[in-house]
Design an enzyme around this catalytic site. Sequence first.
Site, PDB file in Angstrom:
ATOM      1  N   ASN A   8      10.142  56.725  61.123  1.00  0.00           N
ATOM      2  CA  ASN A   8      10.198  57.061  62.548  1.00  0.00           C
ATOM      3  C   ASN A   8      10.620  58.527  62.649  1.00  0.00           C
ATOM      4  O   ASN A   8      11.781  58.848  62.445  1.00  0.00           O
ATOM      5  CB  ASN A   8      11.211  56.133  63.235  1.00  0.00           C
ATOM      6  CG  ASN A   8      11.472  56.517  64.682  1.00  0.00           C
ATOM      7  OD1 ASN A   8      10.765  57.343  65.255  1.00  0.00           O
ATOM      8  ND2 ASN A   8      12.504  55.902  65.264  1.00  0.00           N
ATOM      9  N   TRP A   9       9.658  59.370  62.959  1.00  0.00           N
ATOM     10  CA  TRP A   9       9.948  60.817  62.963  1.00  0.00           C
ATOM     11  C   TRP A   9      10.746  61.253  64.188  1.00  0.00           C
ATOM     12  O   TRP A   9      11.233  62.380  64.249  1.00  0.00           O
ATOM     13  CB  TRP A   9       8.649  61.620  62.900  1.00  0.00           C
ATOM     14  CG  TRP A   9       7.878  61.465  61.620  1.00  0.00           C
ATOM     15  CD1 TRP A   9       8.220  60.692  60.524  1.00  0.00           C
ATOM     16  CD2 TRP A   9       6.633  62.081  61.290  1.00  0.00           C
ATOM     17  NE1 TRP A   9       7.257  60.798  59.551  1.00  0.00           N
ATOM     18  CE2 TRP A   9       6.272  61.650  59.998  1.00  0.00           C
ATOM     19  CE3 TRP A   9       5.778  62.957  61.962  1.00  0.00           C
ATOM     20  CZ2 TRP A   9       5.104  62.064  59.362  1.00  0.00           C
ATOM     21  CZ3 TRP A   9       4.605  63.377  61.339  1.00  0.00           C
ATOM     22  CH2 TRP A   9       4.278  62.937  60.049  1.00  0.00           C
ATOM     23  N   LYS A  10      10.826  60.391  65.195  1.00  0.00           N
ATOM     24  CA  LYS A  10      11.525  60.727  66.451  1.00  0.00           C
ATOM     25  C   LYS A  10      10.970  62.043  67.015  1.00  0.00           C
ATOM     26  O   LYS A  10       9.781  62.314  66.863  1.00  0.00           O
ATOM     27  CB  LYS A  10      13.036  60.770  66.221  1.00  0.00           C
ATOM     28  CG  LYS A  10      13.527  59.476  65.566  1.00  0.00           C
ATOM     29  CD  LYS A  10      15.009  59.324  65.513  1.00  0.00           C
ATOM     30  CE  LYS A  10      15.364  58.009  64.820  1.00  0.00           C
ATOM     31  NZ  LYS A  10      16.805  57.776  64.747  1.00  0.00           N
TER      32      LYS A  10
ATOM     33  N   HIS B 125      13.759  50.357  70.265  1.00  0.00           N
ATOM     34  CA  HIS B 125      14.652  51.198  69.465  1.00  0.00           C
ATOM     35  C   HIS B 125      15.928  51.477  70.252  1.00  0.00           C
ATOM     36  O   HIS B 125      15.881  51.645  71.468  1.00  0.00           O
ATOM     37  CB  HIS B 125      13.946  52.507  69.090  1.00  0.00           C
ATOM     38  CG  HIS B 125      14.703  53.277  68.069  1.00  0.00           C
ATOM     39  ND1 HIS B 125      15.797  54.043  68.387  1.00  0.00           N
ATOM     40  CD2 HIS B 125      14.558  53.359  66.731  1.00  0.00           C
ATOM     41  CE1 HIS B 125      16.288  54.571  67.282  1.00  0.00           C
ATOM     42  NE2 HIS B 125      15.550  54.176  66.257  1.00  0.00           N
TER      43      HIS B 125
ATOM     44  N   GLU C 103      17.572  54.049  70.668  1.00  0.00           N
ATOM     45  CA  GLU C 103      17.530  55.276  71.482  1.00  0.00           C
ATOM     46  C   GLU C 103      16.788  55.039  72.792  1.00  0.00           C
ATOM     47  O   GLU C 103      17.051  55.717  73.789  1.00  0.00           O
ATOM     48  CB  GLU C 103      16.908  56.424  70.661  1.00  0.00           C
ATOM     49  CG  GLU C 103      17.896  56.912  69.609  1.00  0.00           C
ATOM     50  CD  GLU C 103      17.278  57.410  68.322  1.00  0.00           C
ATOM     51  OE1 GLU C 103      16.087  57.791  68.316  1.00  0.00           O
ATOM     52  OE2 GLU C 103      17.984  57.399  67.289  1.00  0.00           O
TER      53      GLU C 103
ATOM     54  N   GLU D  96      18.623  47.113  63.287  1.00  0.00           N
ATOM     55  CA  GLU D  96      19.183  48.461  63.209  1.00  0.00           C
ATOM     56  C   GLU D  96      20.526  48.492  63.922  1.00  0.00           C
ATOM     57  O   GLU D  96      20.579  48.652  65.157  1.00  0.00           O
ATOM     58  CB  GLU D  96      18.243  49.464  63.884  1.00  0.00           C
ATOM     59  CG  GLU D  96      16.886  49.549  63.216  1.00  0.00           C
ATOM     60  CD  GLU D  96      16.237  50.907  63.447  1.00  0.00           C
ATOM     61  OE1 GLU D  96      15.971  51.593  62.455  1.00  0.00           O
ATOM     62  OE2 GLU D  96      16.050  51.292  64.610  1.00  0.00           O
TER      63      GLU D  96
ATOM     64  N   GLY E  60      21.505  57.318  62.268  1.00  0.00           N
ATOM     65  CA  GLY E  60      21.738  58.759  62.308  1.00  0.00           C
ATOM     66  C   GLY E  60      23.181  59.161  62.061  1.00  0.00           C
ATOM     67  O   GLY E  60      23.567  60.298  62.313  1.00  0.00           O
TER      68      GLY E  60
ATOM     69  N   SER F 249      20.445  54.965  58.595  1.00  0.00           N
ATOM     70  CA  SER F 249      20.887  55.797  57.474  1.00  0.00           C
ATOM     71  C   SER F 249      20.362  55.332  56.109  1.00  0.00           C
ATOM     72  O   SER F 249      21.084  55.376  55.111  1.00  0.00           O
ATOM     73  CB  SER F 249      22.416  55.915  57.472  1.00  0.00           C
ATOM     74  OG  SER F 249      22.861  56.539  58.675  1.00  0.00           O
TER      75      SER F 249
ATOM     76  N   GLY G  18      14.678  56.910  59.723  1.00  0.00           N
ATOM     77  CA  GLY G  18      14.623  58.054  60.625  1.00  0.00           C
ATOM     78  C   GLY G  18      14.712  59.352  59.834  1.00  0.00           C
ATOM     79  O   GLY G  18      13.742  59.823  59.238  1.00  0.00           O
ATOM     80  N   GLY G  19      15.910  59.933  59.786  1.00  0.00           N
ATOM     81  CA  GLY G  19      16.124  61.250  59.169  1.00  0.00           C
ATOM     82  C   GLY G  19      15.476  61.426  57.806  1.00  0.00           C
ATOM     83  O   GLY G  19      14.826  62.456  57.543  1.00  0.00           O
TER      84      GLY G  19
HETATM   85  P1  PGA Z   1      18.196  57.063  60.615  1.00  0.00           P
HETATM   86  O1  PGA Z   1      17.385  56.408  61.861  1.00  0.00           O
HETATM   87  O2  PGA Z   1      17.479  56.636  59.375  1.00  0.00           O
HETATM   88  O3  PGA Z   1      18.128  58.529  60.858  1.00  0.00           O
HETATM   89  O4  PGA Z   1      19.582  56.505  60.682  1.00  0.00           O
HETATM   90  C1  PGA Z   1      16.872  55.113  61.753  1.00  0.00           C
HETATM   91  C2  PGA Z   1      16.110  54.752  62.988  1.00  0.00           C
HETATM   92  O5  PGA Z   1      16.490  55.198  64.073  1.00  0.00           O
HETATM   93  O6  PGA Z   1      15.114  54.017  62.929  1.00  0.00           O
END
Ligand code: PGA
Length: 255
Positions: A9-11, A95, A97, A165, A171, A211, A232-233
């Site tokens: 997930n590149w956000k 998600h 977010e 999650e 993050g 993470s 994500g990251g």
């Molecule tokens: P992260 O994000 O790997 O940066 O913690 C995971 C996600 O939001 O799917």
Amino acid sequence: MRRKYVAGNWKMNLNLAEARELIEGIRSKFPSAPPVDLAVFPPYVLLFPMAKALAGSTIKLGGQNCYFELKGAFTGEISPLMLKDTGCQAVIMGHSERRHGFGEPGELLKKKVHAALGDGLEVIYCIGETLEEREAGQTEAVLARQIREVLGPDVVLDNITLAYEPVWAIGTGRTATSAQAQEAHAFVRQEIEKRYNGSSAQTVRIQYGGSVKADNARELMSQPDVDGVLVGGASLKADEFVGIINGAVVASGLK
Ligand code: PGA
């Protein structure tokens, strides 16, 4: 056996040149397709060029969100069919977010999941508790509610992957331990059994997210109920993402 599924997930990250370089970096490490499912979820504006960059690869393309209406006066939104038009096969829904940052409630998510499935997209449906909820002993109640709000007999499970999650792990660099992940995943599977049946519970895939990195991916995915990861990251760096994919391949061989 459930095939492992690694998704990035590149956000709201990467420009076109960086995105092309990332896809090139991943593809160059896998001249033949690894025995796991892979997907990337770029920002909307990168979907068309990423579909091109992924041509001939088994890496699926997905959108990070979409609306439930087909078309019309919905400024700033895009429809499931628009995602499909770019070459997307999948979409992320629920998600944290979106739930917490943009206030998307369960009833909206249900409409969006219905629309996306109805228009032929696969859905990664994210669920997870906040730190306060975990500390108050509400993790299972929250997961059960988030499942109940969106999934049930009227929603076919075949094209849905769940992603557990924990919000406190997203993050933050604070990954859930593999034991915490396994415990939550086993609970989610039980809830799916209650809402559907035993065979659906055994076939549905549940990713862990929060993470995930190359150095913890294998251990997480070695847990019996952890069928992949939503990253994500670490999905923004080719070496890290490749390391995570390799972790999935090794973990697949361990079961
Ligand atoms: P992260 O994000 O790997 O940066 O913690 C995971 C996600 O939001 O799917």
